[in-house]
Write a protein that holds these residues in place. Structure first.
Motif, short mmCIF file in Angstrom:
data_model
loop_
_atom_site.label_atom_id
_atom_site.label_comp_id
_atom_site.label_asym_id
_atom_site.label_seq_id
_atom_site.Cartn_x
_atom_site.Cartn_y
_atom_site.Cartn_z
N THR A 85 -10.70 -3.80 -2.68
CA THR A 85 -10.20 -2.93 -1.61
C THR A 85 -10.32 -1.47 -2.04
OG1 THR A 85 -8.28 -2.35 -0.26
CG2 THR A 85 -7.83 -3.06 -2.50
N ASP A 86 -10.43 -0.58 -1.06
CA ASP A 86 -10.41 0.85 -1.35
C ASP A 86 -9.02 1.44 -1.12
OD1 ASP A 86 -13.09 0.92 -1.95
OD2 ASP A 86 -13.67 1.23 0.16
N LYS A 87 -8.05 0.60 -0.74
CA LYS A 87 -6.71 1.10 -0.48
C LYS A 87 -6.04 1.57 -1.77
CE LYS A 87 -6.20 -1.77 3.59
NZ LYS A 87 -5.74 -3.06 4.12
N ALA B 207 -2.23 -5.80 6.66
CA ALA B 207 -3.13 -4.73 6.20
C ALA B 207 -2.42 -3.77 5.24
CB ALA B 207 -3.66 -3.95 7.40
N PRO C 78 -7.00 -1.68 -8.18
CA PRO C 78 -7.22 -2.38 -6.90
C PRO C 78 -8.31 -3.44 -7.04
CG PRO C 78 -7.37 0.02 -6.63
CD PRO C 78 -7.30 -0.25 -8.10
N SER D 56 -2.72 1.57 -3.99
CA SER D 56 -1.47 0.82 -4.15
C SER D 56 -0.32 1.79 -4.39
CB SER D 56 -1.59 -0.16 -5.32
OG SER D 56 -1.72 0.54 -6.54
N MET E 165 -1.89 -5.23 -0.44
CA MET E 165 -3.18 -5.27 -1.12
C MET E 165 -3.03 -5.97 -2.47
SD MET E 165 -3.39 -1.31 -2.43
CE MET E 165 -4.65 -1.63 -3.69
N VAL F 214 0.86 -1.19 0.00
CA VAL F 214 0.00 0.00 0.00
C VAL F 214 0.90 1.24 0.00
CG1 VAL F 214 -1.74 1.26 1.35
CG2 VAL F 214 -1.83 -1.25 1.19
#
Ligand SMILES: CSC[C@@H](O)[C@@H](O)C(=O)COP(=O)(O)O
Ligand SMILES: [Zn+2]
Length: 209
Positions: free
Chosen positions: A76-78, A62, A73, A80, A65, A51
């Motif tokens: 996920t809303d993360k 966590a 992605p 990269s 990702m 991330v």
């Protein structure tokens, strides 16, 4: 966001391997100030990647990702790594590549500045050149490319593709930035990264005399 499924057990395995290895590289001082990014291929369509912006010495599951081969992605809303394209371009181009490692060590960064005018670092005569897959003797040369830095990833990726069109390579430097190295799996990518790091340190050391 794509909804292509992936195996959660595979993500967990990749995340575990990434976290252990990244922590070791970080302890060497190769990932200062949240820099550096890392990835592993999970399957034909999915990449496990760090991330963006995380302290690479303190990663947990966590902080890993999933993206697809377009860098989008997955589930996920993360966000990269800002340099995701420099990873995915290698996975797309070489189905056999399983791991991409990017670090910002002192030696890598200093060498990138010193040799940017040449466009490459000439490595010759070292026993450690045999650490690069395909090399069987020290009587060989490796030209490690040095690319101009850019915040525009498509520009950087196009430069990498142009180099790959004319030469096989296991890594490149970006001026004032750091090193990208890769391999078919974590062990090979790490061996290449460590070999580049050591050989760059040798070249810098010799400049002192
Ligand atoms: C903290 S400056 C370094 C970044 O700009 C970048 O080069 C880097 O390596 C890490 O970016 P990231 O988005 O965390 O993958
Ligand atoms: Zn970087």
């Amino acid at each position: 966001m794509t909804s292509a499924p992936y195996d959660p057990a595979r993500l967990s395995h990749c995340a575990g391997e990434l976290i252990v290895n990244i922590r070791e590289l970080s302890e060497r001082g190769w990932t200062p100030a949240t820099s550096s990014n890392f990835s592993q291929r999970m399957d034909d369509a999915h990449i496990a990647i760090t991330v963006s912006g995380r302290d690479k010495g303190r990663l947990t599951e966590a902080d890993i990702m999933v993206v697809d081969l377009d860098g989008q992605p997955v589930a996920t809303d993360k966000k990269s790594s800002a340099e995701t394209l420099l990873h995915t371009q290698l996975y797309r181009r070489f189905p056999e590549i399983g791991c991409v490692l990017h670090t910002h060590s002192l030696a890598q960064t200093v060498a990138s500045r010193l040799f940017s005018g040449n466009g490459h670092v000439h490595l010759e005569g070292y026993e450690l050149l045999k650490a690069f897959t395909g090399n069987t003797t020290h009587e060989t040369t490796v030209e490690l490319p040095v690319l101009p830095n850019s915040q525009d990833m498509p520009t950087l990726a196009a430069q990498v593709d142009a180099l790959l069109d004319v030469q096989p390579m296991w890594g490149y430097l970006i001026d004032g930035h750091g090193l990208y190295a890769w391999g078919r799996d974590m062990a090979e990518a790490r061996r290449h990264l460590e070999a580049f790091e050591f050989l760059l340190a040798c070249e810098l050391e010799m400049r002192k005399f």
